[in-house]
Write an enzyme that holds these catalytic residues in place. Structure first.
Site, mmCIF file in Angstrom:
data_model
loop_
_atom_site.group_PDB
_atom_site.id
_atom_site.type_symbol
_atom_site.label_atom_id
_atom_site.label_comp_id
_atom_site.label_asym_id
_atom_site.label_seq_id
_atom_site.Cartn_x
_atom_site.Cartn_y
_atom_site.Cartn_z
ATOM 1 N N TYR A 40 0.434 -1.152 0.290
ATOM 2 C CA TYR A 40 -0.168 0.187 0.310
ATOM 3 C C TYR A 40 0.695 1.233 0.367
ATOM 4 O O TYR A 40 1.762 1.260 -0.963
ATOM 5 C CB TYR A 40 -1.283 -0.094 1.618
ATOM 6 C CG TYR A 40 -2.465 0.888 0.987
ATOM 7 C CD1 TYR A 40 -3.097 0.990 0.077
ATOM 8 C CD2 TYR A 40 -2.172 1.869 2.445
ATOM 9 C CE1 TYR A 40 -3.816 1.705 -0.197
ATOM 10 C CE2 TYR A 40 -3.419 2.700 1.676
ATOM 11 C CZ TYR A 40 -4.339 2.509 0.671
ATOM 12 O OH TYR A 40 -5.127 3.282 0.653
ATOM 13 N N LYS A 95 -20.962 -19.641 -9.850
ATOM 14 C CA LYS A 95 -19.770 -19.644 -11.418
ATOM 15 C C LYS A 95 -19.010 -19.043 -10.470
ATOM 16 O O LYS A 95 -17.892 -20.312 -11.607
ATOM 17 C CB LYS A 95 -20.923 -18.259 -11.836
ATOM 18 C CG LYS A 95 -20.631 -18.994 -13.054
ATOM 19 C CD LYS A 95 -21.122 -19.819 -14.073
ATOM 20 C CE LYS A 95 -20.941 -19.913 -15.608
ATOM 21 N NZ LYS A 95 -22.112 -19.537 -16.075
#
Length: 759
Positions: A40, A95
């Site tokens: 970060y 899915k």
């Protein structure tokens, strides 16, 4: 299984141990302040600036290139209809799960609360920069056609509505092969399509691209044949309207060569099948109930070539054969779209794969002797590991040749190797074993069925068709617990201590005493032991009242192993029973031997254990490559332990030169092929991926597998007993329900194998 229990189990599966089916997992180190500073602020600024200079760098520095959005508005969820965006989320997560386990593609599922086409398209376009591809799902027609068309035109990443194209691609591959078997010319065949939704339209378009003549297609909807003289047809239905003088499905079927069902169950009668031309091709793909029952159809006509959407019949048209691998190929060349050339490449690759020699691992997974191209095998099986090595390269090549690839592949051999490595996850092994068990379930004795978790495992084994349970224990307790968990199946329940079992118990006692009377066992003791469930269960298997047994949940391992070895005995040629654990690691299945039986095996014992492990792995459909472990490498230490291991390798090389094994070697070298090749290029394991580890003693093996299991949250199947004459498997004390079910699968497969040998 009752509907109420199915409902409860489905809800529990999605809710526990934490809600949902997918999660985000970090791919970089994050343990130190330095790691976080790179991940970060301030380190993250550097890749941001590089991407700002050139947006193509987003593929270099982020996960975009392997990230697909599964997007729906929930307006056409399979079998449920328009249930809304939020209610469709479990399906979209599912899915995403399939994308990951079959093609190693990461997914964010996105549920958009928008039925308006413009609003939906704008929403997807706005979030598209996040993703490398977009899979549209469960969007109702005709809006689905317009949504996909616009997104494909307006975005520069692959977009595919799987409901339209998935079934089309798989069924087109099946049709191509079926026509070849039936010896029919694709340009001449008459095709009836029952259904006019997104899938039916897409299938018909792809069949035309494959060579079917448009004038030879008759499409039906709920009102009958879609004719040119009908009013208020959508543009898609107008595309397939016919002028032929037929009005009903029954009329359309007469003389037809092919029936494509994308509608609802039981709308096709045997009479309709009989009215078709010779060697008819029938794809009844409605789920879960086909347009005509498979068994009814094949009984009606011997010359029929039949496919359904169900996994319990040959020729399953399953979308999982397509979408994961199509997106894999598209992502790997950074294709700007999935075009017709790429879809057709997938069709031909699937069709061609079905004609190739089927690997033994696939035969074993489906309990087939020899799967080969023919009426009952016109498309590959979903668990065929070759799919990821064949379909993505075909799609990627088509993308390159059609000019939509922005990062062409040049080293195709290396690309195939990378694809094979993507599916290293060992959980696929358990899915294949479960599927194999279901093909020929065996009678399995659950010796501790009055334990709740054991009973639950028996229930799952029964409901899933894995095994035919025989429940041992207190009948009253078992029946009460069965009511509590809604286990209402008609299964055999036996209490070895009950008077009703006197005759069988006496039979077992006589047989046991006859075997043990010269080893200090009295007839009275034999009678007493037959009241004990583990002895009784072992004799059931011995006397072929059952095919296999599973026990060990409530007692320590040695006390359970003793009657198994004593009553069932060792297989022919086996000197010492051993055990192995199947570890389902992220790098693939890894066997650990011996984890429970032999405390300090000799070199001779280790060689025997290695050979049994190799044979067990072959039963699982694996090509074994074993490392004989030590704390030293190839003679670097002269300790007694190291010499024992080295001698064991010498012994097995002499007695079984066909076994791929080497050592003594340290674990890190065994599992790191680059290290092995760099330091010990002479080793038989060079350029091999080791999938079996033989430990120098039980202590090291047991500690290692339990450390891996707990620290890395790796699933372990076993210990799998090796060397017994009959299938008897011992679970760990307090095993989970899933672990027991896994062991039942092993027991069933073991029984299948032993019966083959016996025959």
């Amino acid at each position: 299984m009752s509907d109420s229990r199915k409902r409860r189990e489905a809800l529990l599966y999605h809710a526990k141990p934490k809600p949902g089916k997918i999660e985000v997992v970090p791919t970089k180190k994050y343990a130190t302040q330095r790691d976080l500073a790179l991940a970060y602020s301030p380190g993250v600024a550097e890749p941001c600036l590089e991407i700002a200079k050139d947006t193509k760098n987003v593929y270099k520095y982020t996960a975009k290139g392997n990230l697909v959005a599964v997007i729906s508005n929930g307006t056409a969820v399979l079998g449920l209809g328009d249930i809304g965006a939020e209610a469709s989320k479990p399906v979209m997560e599912g899915k995403g799960l399939l994308f990951k386990i079959f093609a190693d593609i990461d997914v964010f599922d996105i549920e958009v609360d928008a039925k308006d086409v413009d609003k939906f398209v704008e929403t997807v376009k706005a979030i598209a920069p996040t993703f490398g591809g977009i899979n549209l799902e469960d969007i109702k027609a005709p809006e689905a056609f317009e949504i996909e068309r616009r997104l494909k035109e307006e975005l520069d990443i692959p977009v595919m509505h799987d409901d339209q194209h998935g079934t089309a691609i798989i069924s087109a591959a099946a049709l191509k092969n079926a026509l070849e078997i039936a010896e029919k010319d694709i340009k001449e065949v008459k095709v009836v399509v029952n259904g006019a939704g997104a899938a039916a339209v897409s299938c018909s378009r792809l069949y035309i691209a494959l060579g079917v003549s448009p004038e030879n297609i008759i499409m039906c909807d709920s009102k009958g044949v879609i004719r040119k003289d009908r009013d208020n047809l959508t543009s898609q239905k107008e595309e397939f309207a016919t002028a032929v003088d037929v009005h009903t499905l029954e009329e359309a079927m007469k003389g037809s060569d092919v029936f494509i069902g994308l509608s609802k169950g039981n709308v096709v009668s045997p009479e309709m099948i009989l009215s078709m031309a010779a060697n008819p091709i029938v794809f009844a793909m409605a789920n879960p109930t086909p347009e005509i029952d498979y068994n009814l159809a094949i009984q009606t006509r011997e010359d029929i070539i039949m496919a359904t959407g169900r996994s319990d019949h040959p020729n399953q048209v399953n979308n999982v054969l397509g979408f994961p691998f199509i997106f894999r190929g598209a992502l790997d060349v950074r294709a700007t779209k999935i075009n017709e050339a790429m879809k057709m490449a997938a069709v031909h690759a699937l069709a061609d794969l079905a004609k190739e020699t089927v690997p033994e691992q696939v035969n074993i997974a489906y309990n087939e002797t020899n799967l080969q191209f023919g009426k009952d095998y016109i498309i590959p099986k979903p668990f065929d590991t070759r799919l990821i090595e064949e379909i993505p390269p075909a799609v990627a090549k088509a993308a390159i040749e059609s000019g939509v690839a922005t990062e062409p592949i040049t080293n195709w051999e290396r690309y195939r190797e990378e694809l094979a490595e993507r599916l290293g996850t060992g959980s696929k092994m358990m899915r294949m074993l479960t599927n194999r068990a279901k093909t020929d379930p065996k009678r399995v004795v659950f010796a501790e069925a009055d334990q709740l978790d054991v009973l639950k495992a028996a229930q799952i084994s029964h409901d899933e068709g894995i095994a035919i349970p025989i429940l041992l224990g207190n009948k009253n307790i078992i029946k009460i617990m069965m009511e509590q968990i809604n286990f209402d199946a008609d299964v055999e329940i036996i209490d070895p201590k009950c008077d009703t079992e006197d005759e069988r118990r006496e039979e077992f006692a006589k047989l046991y005493w006859d075997k043990m009377k010269r080893k200090g066992v009295t007839y009275l003791e034999a009678q007493k032991w037959m009241r004990e469930r583990n002895y009784f269960a072992a004799m059931m298997v011995n006397c072929e009242h059952a095919d296999a047994l599973v026990t060990g949940y409530s007692r320590n391992y040695p006390s359970v192993a003793k009657p198994m070895i004593e009553l069932i005995g060792k297989a022919k040629g086996v000197e010492r029973v051993a055990a192995t654990n199947l570890m389902l690691t992220s790098q693939g299945p890894l066997f650990f031997s011996d984890t429970t039986m032999n405390i300090n095996p000799s070199a001779h014992d280790l060689a025997k254990i290695a050979h049994m492990t190799s044979m067990t792995m072959k039963m699982f459909g694996l090509d074994p490559h074993l490392a004989m472990l030590s704390f030293s490498n190839f003679g670097s230490s002269k300790s007694e332990s190291s010499r024992k291991v080295a001698h064991a390798v010498e012994l097995i090389h002499k007695s079984h030169p066909e076994v791929s094994i080497d050592g003594e070697v340290q674990a890190d070298f065994a599992l790191n092929s680059e290290m092995m090749k760099g330091k010990f290029p002479f080793s038989k394991l060079t350029d091999r991926r080791v999938n079996g580890l033989i430990f120098p003693n039980l202590e090291s093996a047991n500690i290692s597998y339990k450390l891996m299991k707990e620290l890395n949250k790796i699933d372990s199947v076993g210990p799998i007993v090796m060397g017994l004459a009959k299938p008897a498997h011992i679970i760990q004390l307090g095993a989970s329900v899933d672990e027991i079910v896994n062991m039942v699968c092993i027991a069933v497969v073991d029984a299948q194998e032993k019966m083959k040998i016996k025959q």
